[in-house]
Scaffold this motif. Structure first.
Motif, PDB file in Angstrom:
ATOM      1  N   LEU A  51       0.871  -1.170   0.000  1.00 15.36           N
ATOM      2  CA  LEU A  51       0.000   0.000   0.000  1.00 15.36           C
ATOM      3  C   LEU A  51       0.911   1.224   0.000  1.00 15.36           C
ATOM      4  CD1 LEU A  51      -3.057   0.896   0.298  1.00 15.36           C
ATOM      5  CD2 LEU A  51      -2.409   1.486   2.638  1.00 15.36           C
ATOM      6  N   VAL A  52       0.846   2.013  -1.048  1.00 20.32           N
ATOM      7  CA  VAL A  52       1.749   3.150  -1.225  1.00 20.32           C
ATOM      8  C   VAL A  52       1.078   4.414  -0.701  1.00 20.32           C
ATOM      9  CG1 VAL A  52       3.106   4.494  -2.859  1.00 20.32           C
ATOM     10  CG2 VAL A  52       2.745   2.049  -3.247  1.00 20.32           C
ATOM     11  N   VAL A  53       1.685   4.984   0.341  1.00 22.09           N
ATOM     12  CA  VAL A  53       1.188   6.231   0.929  1.00 22.09           C
ATOM     13  C   VAL A  53       2.229   7.303   0.671  1.00 22.09           C
ATOM     14  CG1 VAL A  53       0.507   7.423   3.033  1.00 22.09           C
ATOM     15  CG2 VAL A  53      -0.107   5.020   2.710  1.00 22.09           C
ATOM     16  N   MET A  54       1.835   8.366  -0.013  1.00 22.62           N
ATOM     17  CA  MET A  54       2.779   9.431  -0.354  1.00 22.62           C
ATOM     18  C   MET A  54       2.539  10.647   0.520  1.00 22.62           C
ATOM     19  SD  MET A  54       3.682  11.066  -4.072  1.00 22.62           S
ATOM     20  CE  MET A  54       4.890  12.390  -4.241  1.00 22.62           C
ATOM     21  N   ILE A  55       3.638  11.173   1.056  1.00 25.16           N
ATOM     22  CA  ILE A  55       3.591  12.360   1.912  1.00 25.16           C
ATOM     23  C   ILE A  55       4.038  13.548   1.071  1.00 25.16           C
ATOM     24  CG2 ILE A  55       4.287  13.322   4.123  1.00 25.16           C
ATOM     25  CD1 ILE A  55       2.967  10.526   4.251  1.00 25.16           C
ATOM     26  N   PHE A  56       3.240  14.591   1.044  1.00 24.11           N
ATOM     27  CA  PHE A  56       3.652  15.777   0.285  1.00 24.11           C
ATOM     28  C   PHE A  56       3.164  17.039   0.974  1.00 24.11           C
ATOM     29  CE2 PHE A  56      -0.646  15.307  -1.095  1.00 24.11           C
ATOM     30  CZ  PHE A  56      -1.063  16.513  -1.627  1.00 24.11           C
ATOM     31  N   GLY A  57       3.714  18.140   0.567  1.00 27.22           N
ATOM     32  CA  GLY A  57       3.343  19.422   1.166  1.00 27.22           C
ATOM     33  C   GLY A  57       4.445  20.430   0.954  1.00 27.22           C
ATOM     34  N   ALA A  58       4.254  21.619   1.483  1.00 31.77           N
ATOM     35  CA  ALA A  58       5.201  22.702   1.277  1.00 31.77           C
ATOM     36  C   ALA A  58       6.506  22.444   2.025  1.00 31.77           C
ATOM     37  CB  ALA A  58       4.590  24.026   1.723  1.00 31.77           C
ATOM     38  N   VAL A  59       7.513  23.224   1.657  1.00 32.35           N
ATOM     39  CA  VAL A  59       8.812  23.147   2.314  1.00 32.35           C
ATOM     40  C   VAL A  59       8.638  23.380   3.820  1.00 32.35           C
ATOM     41  CG1 VAL A  59      11.057  24.276   2.485  1.00 32.35           C
ATOM     42  CG2 VAL A  59      10.026  23.890   0.243  1.00 32.35           C
ATOM     43  N   LYS A  60       9.389  22.618   4.616  1.00 31.19           N
ATOM     44  CA  LYS A  60       9.441  22.761   6.086  1.00 31.19           C
ATOM     45  C   LYS A  60       8.114  22.437   6.766  1.00 31.19           C
ATOM     46  CE  LYS A  60      11.103  26.974   6.033  1.00 31.19           C
ATOM     47  NZ  LYS A  60      11.624  28.270   6.537  1.00 31.19           N
ATOM     48  N   ALA A  61       7.313  21.575   6.122  1.00 29.37           N
ATOM     49  CA  ALA A  61       6.057  21.174   6.753  1.00 29.37           C
ATOM     50  C   ALA A  61       6.257  19.991   7.692  1.00 29.37           C
ATOM     51  CB  ALA A  61       5.022  20.820   5.686  1.00 29.37           C
ATOM     52  N   GLY A  62       7.448  19.364   7.661  1.00 33.31           N
ATOM     53  CA  GLY A  62       7.734  18.263   8.569  1.00 33.31           C
ATOM     54  C   GLY A  62       7.548  16.891   7.951  1.00 33.31           C
ATOM     55  N   LYS A  63       7.682  16.775   6.643  1.00 28.55           N
ATOM     56  CA  LYS A  63       7.442  15.497   5.964  1.00 28.55           C
ATOM     57  C   LYS A  63       8.471  14.434   6.362  1.00 28.55           C
ATOM     58  CE  LYS A  63       7.714  17.479   1.941  1.00 28.55           C
ATOM     59  NZ  LYS A  63       7.822  18.868   2.463  1.00 28.55           N
ATOM     60  N   SER A  64       9.742  14.804   6.289  1.00 31.35           N
ATOM     61  CA  SER A  64      10.794  13.830   6.582  1.00 31.35           C
ATOM     62  C   SER A  64      10.765  13.410   8.049  1.00 31.35           C
ATOM     63  CB  SER A  64      12.164  14.419   6.235  1.00 31.35           C
ATOM     64  OG  SER A  64      12.239  14.678   4.841  1.00 31.35           O
ATOM     65  N   SER A  65      10.484  14.357   8.933  1.00 30.06           N
ATOM     66  CA  SER A  65      10.414  14.034  10.372  1.00 30.06           C
ATOM     67  C   SER A  65       9.283  13.051  10.643  1.00 30.06           C
ATOM     68  CB  SER A  65      10.195  15.313  11.186  1.00 30.06           C
ATOM     69  OG  SER A  65      11.268  16.213  11.013  1.00 30.06           O
ATOM     70  N   LEU A  66       8.134  13.269  10.023  1.00 26.39           N
ATOM     71  CA  LEU A  66       7.002  12.367  10.213  1.00 26.39           C
ATOM     72  C   LEU A  66       7.334  10.989   9.647  1.00 26.39           C
ATOM     73  CD1 LEU A  66       4.022  12.117  11.137  1.00 26.39           C
ATOM     74  CD2 LEU A  66       3.374  12.653   8.770  1.00 26.39           C
ATOM     75  N   GLY A  67       8.009  10.959   8.495  1.00 24.84           N
ATOM     76  CA  GLY A  67       8.389   9.682   7.894  1.00 24.84           C
ATOM     77  C   GLY A  67       9.329   8.899   8.797  1.00 24.84           C
ATOM     78  N   ASN A  68      10.314   9.588   9.343  1.00 27.95           N
ATOM     79  CA  ASN A  68      11.254   8.922  10.238  1.00 27.95           C
ATOM     80  C   ASN A  68      10.553   8.408  11.491  1.00 27.95           C
ATOM     81  OD1 ASN A  68      13.486   9.253   8.581  1.00 27.95           O
ATOM     82  ND2 ASN A  68      14.032  11.245   9.473  1.00 27.95           N
ATOM     83  N   PHE A  69       9.553   9.120  11.962  1.00 28.78           N
ATOM     84  CA  PHE A  69       8.801   8.673  13.141  1.00 28.78           C
ATOM     85  C   PHE A  69       8.133   7.326  12.854  1.00 28.78           C
ATOM     86  CE2 PHE A  69       5.054   8.274  15.761  1.00 28.78           C
ATOM     87  CZ  PHE A  69       5.509   8.622  17.014  1.00 28.78           C
ATOM     88  N   PHE A  70       7.456   7.243  11.683  1.00 25.65           N
ATOM     89  CA  PHE A  70       6.781   5.990  11.358  1.00 25.65           C
ATOM     90  C   PHE A  70       7.772   4.883  10.994  1.00 25.65           C
ATOM     91  CE2 PHE A  70       2.927   8.380  11.429  1.00 25.65           C
ATOM     92  CZ  PHE A  70       1.913   7.442  11.618  1.00 25.65           C
ATOM     93  N   ALA A  71       8.976   5.262  10.544  1.00 26.93           N
ATOM     94  CA  ALA A  71       9.998   4.252  10.254  1.00 26.93           C
ATOM     95  C   ALA A  71      10.607   3.696  11.539  1.00 26.93           C
ATOM     96  CB  ALA A  71      11.086   4.852   9.377  1.00 26.93           C
ATOM     97  N   GLY A  72      10.365   4.403  12.684  1.00 29.18           N
ATOM     98  CA  GLY A  72      10.822   3.896  13.987  1.00 29.18           C
ATOM     99  C   GLY A  72      12.092   4.513  14.493  1.00 29.18           C
TER     100      GLY A  72
END
Length: 585
Positions: free
Chosen positions: A102-123
């Motif tokens: 199941l492919v979930v894509m995170i997108f949004g403006a610069v500095k919205a916290g995408k990478s931080s949220l991704g790392n959180f779910f990655a553990g």
């Protein structure tokens, strides 16, 4: 041990594992429909370009201009469709590659916290948490790059050798990258609206847009300090139009407050924004989206406020309440519910949705082209109206000019007849035909130059007068003269004496009168007046009839090639539209 945090993660992983088992048995099948679209478009493209070669577009009139502009627009449409086809092929490959996830894509403006949220779910925080949790017992997620748009902002390795999305205060992410967690493939993306940097091989926003539609679900991040103001809200309409589902996350939904520690020192602590404040922002976002895009399906979109920072602090301090305050537990539950219910249907729907979206996009482009060719026809109709408006003026001018020319010719013919030459009806018909043909050509072409820019002189069809007019001939008159003539004739003798004298040879006479009439034919000129009375009404009617006929002929034929071209291509457009509609799911 934090029972609540662990239970939410346990539940999340159970759903992910269940989804993975289901997807292992899944395989996409598009029945080759995607491959049919390029073939249809290629055939249509050849038809249009072949038709273009059949018509000359040298003039600057509005019809030719519109036709030229339409073919220029067609070339742009062809270029756009070719890019779309290439993008679709790339997208279909992406879907096929990820059909087991199941492919979930995170997108949004610069500095919205995408990478931080991704790392959180990655553990990233969970593997070092002060309590046991599922992240410590699974293989660490593998981070991979799908496509890079710049050399920086890729995944990075921490001091323990673990790979994570690169986090930073600037727009670090420069690639479509992902990690896999059981049956979930979490896709991180560059910030939309990111400033171009030296060495960029792709526009960051374009890179995001290229992949959005080929994912199973989208999560749109908005910074809580400026929710609802980003231009990225337009993606809600795009996703809605394509039947895609998106979750709006209002990130960084926290604030700093002052507090005192156990030693009495003044410290700054992170606390969640109030529930009222969060609800106000969430409702405001939904209202803004709905107001800006009234046709949007609000059932496919919802907003939730989260704080990755609070979640990370909760894990570090084993604080259930702070974890709840982060709302990341709600996000996990939402994602878990999405993957638990109907994941196969969702995976099946995605490529079908994309094919339908591609067909709809193509139909929109074809409709633009159809309307452009309709404009060509409308311009031709406008000129036709102009020609009809000028018809009466031209007919009047032609009648006046022809009558003048015929009158002048008739005077010359009259002189010839007086001199004894013969002017018959056939000669008169030929002469009037020549006069009208020349006058029509002169008047019509002159007037048309006023109506149509760079009008090209038209050779009018040959006409033939058959006026059945009286001949122009000499006239004579007969003069009668009656008179009495007297003459002497012998008569027989009368009486005895005359008879005796008669014997001796004497002759007797008498006078007789005789009345006689003589006729004389004299020259009375020609039948010029009668000829004119007979011929001029016929000339006027003939000029009017042929004038209107010639004007209508120009009206119907001057732009006939362009109109026929437009009609033919519109028929081809209707045909390919039907063929494309048959490919939709």
């Amino acid at each position: 041990m934090s029972d609540y945090i662990v239970s939410t993660i346990d539940e999340f992983f159970k759903k992910l594992d269940k989804m993975q088992r289901e997807l292992n048995e899944f395989s996409q099948n598009l029945e080759g429909r995607s491959e049919k679209i390029p073939r249809l478009l290629e055939k249509f493209e050849k038809t249009v370009f072949a038709a273009e070669k059949e018509v000359s577009l040298k003039s600057d009139n509005a019809v030719d201009k519109a036709t030229k502009e339409t073919f220029e627009k067609f070339r742009l449409i062809v270029e756009a469709l070719r890019k779309k086809i290439e993008s679709d092929r790339k997208g279909q490959d992406f879907i096929k590659k990820n059909e087991k996830y199941l492919v979930v894509m995170i997108f949004g403006a610069v500095k919205a916290g995408k990478s931080s949220l991704g790392n959180f779910f990655a553990g990233k925080k969970f593997i070092n948490a002060p309590f046991d949790n599922p992240y410590k017992h699974i293989n660490k997620p593998v981070f991979e790059t799908e496509e890079r748009g710049r050399d920086t902002g890729d995944v990075s390795r921490d001091e323990n050798g673990n790979m994570w999305f690169t986090e930073g205060v600037i727009d670090t992410t420069g690639a479509i990258q992902y990690f896999t967690l059981s049956g979930l493939r979490w896709v991180d993306s560059p910030g939309t609206g990111a400033v171009k940097k030296d060495g960029d091989t792709k526009n960051m926003t374009a890179l995001v847009e290229e992949y959005l539609g080929y994912t199973d679900m989208c999560i749109f991040l908005m910074n809580s300090s400026e929710p609802g103001v980003q231009d990225d809200m337009r993606y809600m309409q795009k996703l809605n139009k394509e039947g895609q589902e998106a979750l709006i996350l209002i990130t960084k939904s926290d604030k700093q407050e002052e507090d005192v520690d156990d030693l009495g020192n003044l410290i700054s602590i992170t606390v969640p924004k109030t529930a009222d404040n969060r609800k106000l922002q969430e409702d405001d976002i939904c209202e803004r989206v709905k107001k800006k895009y009234p046709d949007i399906n609000v059932e496919r979109f919802r907003a939730i406020s989260v704080s990755t920072l609070l979640g990370e602090q909760a894990i570090e301090t084993n604080d259930d309440e702070k974890y709840r305050a982060s709302n990341l537990d709600k996000l996990m539950k939402i994602l878990g519910d999405k993957v638990e219910h109907g994941v196969i249907a969702r995976k099946q729907e995605n490529p079908r949705r994309q094919l339908n979206s591609f067909v709809d996009y193509t139909l929109e482009q074809l409709e633009i082209l159809r309307s452009e060719f309709e404009r060509v026809k409308n311009e031709a109709e406008h000129y036709k109206g102009e020609i009809e408006l000028r018809t009466q003026v031209i007919v009047t001018n032609v009648k006046r000019a022809v009558k003048g020319e015929v009158m002048q010719a008739a005077i010359e013919w009259n002189g010839k007849v007086k001199r004894g030459e013969k002017i018959d009806g056939a000669f008169i018909n030929r002469s009037i035909t020549d006069i009208l043909q020349e006058t029509l050509s002169l008047e019509i072409n002159r007037e048309m130059r006023q109506a149509i820019e760079n009008y090209e002189k038209q050779e009018l069809p040959k006409i033939q007068a058959n006026l059945n007019s009286a001949e122009l001939v000499k006239k004579t008159t007969t003069i009668s003269h009656t008179f009495t003539e007297s003459y002497t004739v012998t008569r027989p003798p009368e009486g005895l004496w005359e008879n005796i004298c008669d014997l001796f040879g004497k002759k007797y006479f008498r006078v007789e009168n005789k009345t006689r009439t003589e006729k004389q034919t004299v020259d009375a000129g020609t039948n010029f007046d009668e000829f004119l009375s007979d011929i001029m009404p016929k000339v006027e009617k003939f000029a009017q009839t042929e004038g209107k006929k010639s004007m209508m002929l120009i009206r119907d034929n001057y732009f006939a090639k362009q109109e026929e071209l437009a009609n033919r291509i519109q028929k081809e457009i209707a045909k390919i539209k039907n063929e494309l509609l048959e490919l939709k799911y």
